[in-house]
Design a protein around this motif. Structure first.
Motif, PDB file in Angstrom:
ATOM      1  N   VAL A   1       5.332 -84.718  11.762  1.00 60.05           N
ATOM      2  CA  VAL A   1       6.674 -84.612  11.196  1.00 60.05           C
ATOM      3  C   VAL A   1       6.878 -85.770  10.225  1.00 60.05           C
ATOM      4  N   TYR A   2       7.142 -85.447   8.969  1.00 55.97           N
ATOM      5  CA  TYR A   2       7.197 -86.479   7.932  1.00 55.97           C
ATOM      6  C   TYR A   2       8.406 -86.271   7.020  1.00 55.97           C
ATOM      7  N   ASN A   3       9.110 -87.357   6.760  1.00 55.27           N
ATOM      8  CA  ASN A   3      10.220 -87.355   5.795  1.00 55.27           C
ATOM      9  C   ASN A   3      11.269 -86.289   6.137  1.00 55.27           C
ATOM     10  N   CYS A   4      11.725 -86.303   7.381  1.00 53.00           N
ATOM     11  CA  CYS A   4      12.703 -85.310   7.851  1.00 53.00           C
ATOM     12  C   CYS A   4      13.951 -85.977   8.410  1.00 53.00           C
ATOM     13  N   ASN A   5      15.079 -85.284   8.291  1.00 54.87           N
ATOM     14  CA  ASN A   5      16.332 -85.652   8.953  1.00 54.87           C
ATOM     15  C   ASN A   5      16.627 -84.565   9.979  1.00 54.87           C
TER      16      ASN A   5
ATOM     17  N   SER B   1       4.872 -81.162  -6.166  1.00 53.72           N
ATOM     18  CA  SER B   1       4.131 -80.402  -5.161  1.00 53.72           C
ATOM     19  C   SER B   1       4.915 -80.188  -3.875  1.00 53.72           C
ATOM     20  N   HIS B   2       6.053 -80.869  -3.706  1.00 51.85           N
ATOM     21  CA  HIS B   2       6.879 -80.674  -2.509  1.00 51.85           C
ATOM     22  C   HIS B   2       8.342 -80.520  -2.896  1.00 51.85           C
ATOM     23  N   GLN B   3       9.028 -79.593  -2.245  1.00 45.14           N
ATOM     24  CA  GLN B   3      10.471 -79.434  -2.372  1.00 45.14           C
ATOM     25  C   GLN B   3      11.070 -79.386  -0.976  1.00 45.14           C
ATOM     26  N   ARG B   4      12.235 -80.002  -0.809  1.00 42.84           N
ATOM     27  CA  ARG B   4      12.843 -80.076   0.517  1.00 42.84           C
ATOM     28  C   ARG B   4      13.267 -78.698   1.008  1.00 42.84           C
ATOM     29  N   VAL B   5      13.106 -78.520   2.301  1.00 40.04           N
ATOM     30  CA  VAL B   5      13.589 -77.325   2.988  1.00 40.04           C
ATOM     31  C   VAL B   5      14.868 -77.698   3.723  1.00 40.04           C
TER      32      VAL B   5
ATOM     33  N   HIS C   1       9.308 -82.920   4.721  1.00 39.15           N
ATOM     34  CA  HIS C   1      10.377 -82.883   3.723  1.00 39.15           C
ATOM     35  C   HIS C   1      11.470 -81.873   4.079  1.00 39.15           C
ATOM     36  N   ALA C   2      12.026 -81.997   5.273  1.00 37.64           N
ATOM     37  CA  ALA C   2      13.024 -81.027   5.731  1.00 37.64           C
ATOM     38  C   ALA C   2      14.278 -81.718   6.264  1.00 37.64           C
ATOM     39  N   ASP C   3      15.422 -81.101   6.003  1.00 40.02           N
ATOM     40  CA  ASP C   3      16.691 -81.494   6.615  1.00 40.02           C
ATOM     41  C   ASP C   3      17.050 -80.418   7.625  1.00 40.02           C
TER      42      ASP C   3
END
Length: 233
Positions: free
Chosen positions: A64-68, A134-138, A83-85
């Motif tokens: 799990v990386y860069n998540c709230n 290459s990454h967009q937040r979900v 990369h998920a909220d």
């Protein structure tokens, strides 16, 4: 450009003892930071640059990386969530992948990452600048259930109360309280009537304090009873 030391470093980091110690350090660091918030990090889970709330649980071997992550939300074992909220009261099954990354499929000559960004998975450097995101937040709302083995592609938004069936591939946004499934995931049904959904969205019960939920837990057994009480408050 070939780096002969790259594979040696990779093998060192894959050493079982190193992996265990890294997990233990991560577990102690995060659970100390969120002491009293009842955070649980499963065996050999990797967590980095994440913000938790309370009563969260990360399954074993998950990354799990860069998540709230909102309160009471959890993920099962062997998940890859980047990369998920994520809202509150979300249930994420095992082997779920969220925002694993994108490759360009038009305009760019090639889909190969090393040709549009600095890429560490090969032993050659083309000195390519990062010219593609290459990454967009979900964005995942609250009270969302994502079944086992689901893939959610980058940039997707899943609304409050939605359900994603097991083994689905979510390529488009999912509306609140919709049930979707398949490859690619398609609309199956709404969980409740439009009127009931409207009341639930306005109530935002998932944002209420734990004591309110505890005192009204009997209402959660019947949508009709819940709506009736909420409308009379």
């Amino acid at each position: 450009m070939y780096n002969s030391k790259y594979l040696d470093k990779k093998l060192f980091f894959l050493n079982p003892l190193f992996i265990y110690l890294k997990w233990l350090l991560t577990k102690v660091s995060y659970q100390s930071k969120y002491w009293g918030k009842h955070l649980r990090i499963g065996y050999l889970a990797h967590v980095d640059q994440c913000v938790f709330s309370e009563y969260n649980n990360v399954g074993a071997n998950s990354d799990v990386y860069n998540c709230n992550i909102g309160k009471f939300s959890y993920c099962g074992d062997n998940c890859l969530i980047l990369h998920a909220d994520i809202g509150s009261f979300c249930s994420i099954g095992p082997n779920v992948m969220i925002a694993p990354g994108r490759h360009p499929t038009s305009t760019f000559v090639s889909t190969f990452p090393a040709l549009f960004a600095r890429f560490q998975h090969i032993n050659y450097d083309f000195n390519a600048k990062s010219s593609f995101e290459s990454h967009q937040r979900v964005l995942i709302g609250s009270d969302v259930w994502i079944g086992a083995n689901v893939l959610v592609v980058d940039g997707v938004k899943i609304g409050d109360g939605a359900v994603v069936g097991a083994n689905s591939v979510v390529t488009k946004d999912v509306e609140p309280f919709h049930v979707v499934g398949g490859v690619p995931a398609k609309f199956i049904k709404k969980r409740f009537t439009d009127e009931q959904i409207d009341v639930l969205m306005k109530s935002k019960w998932w944002a209420k304090d734990n004591e309110w939920i505890k005192n009204n837990i009997h209402l959660f057994e019947s949508i009709d009873q819940f709506i009736s009480v909420i409308n009379n408050v």
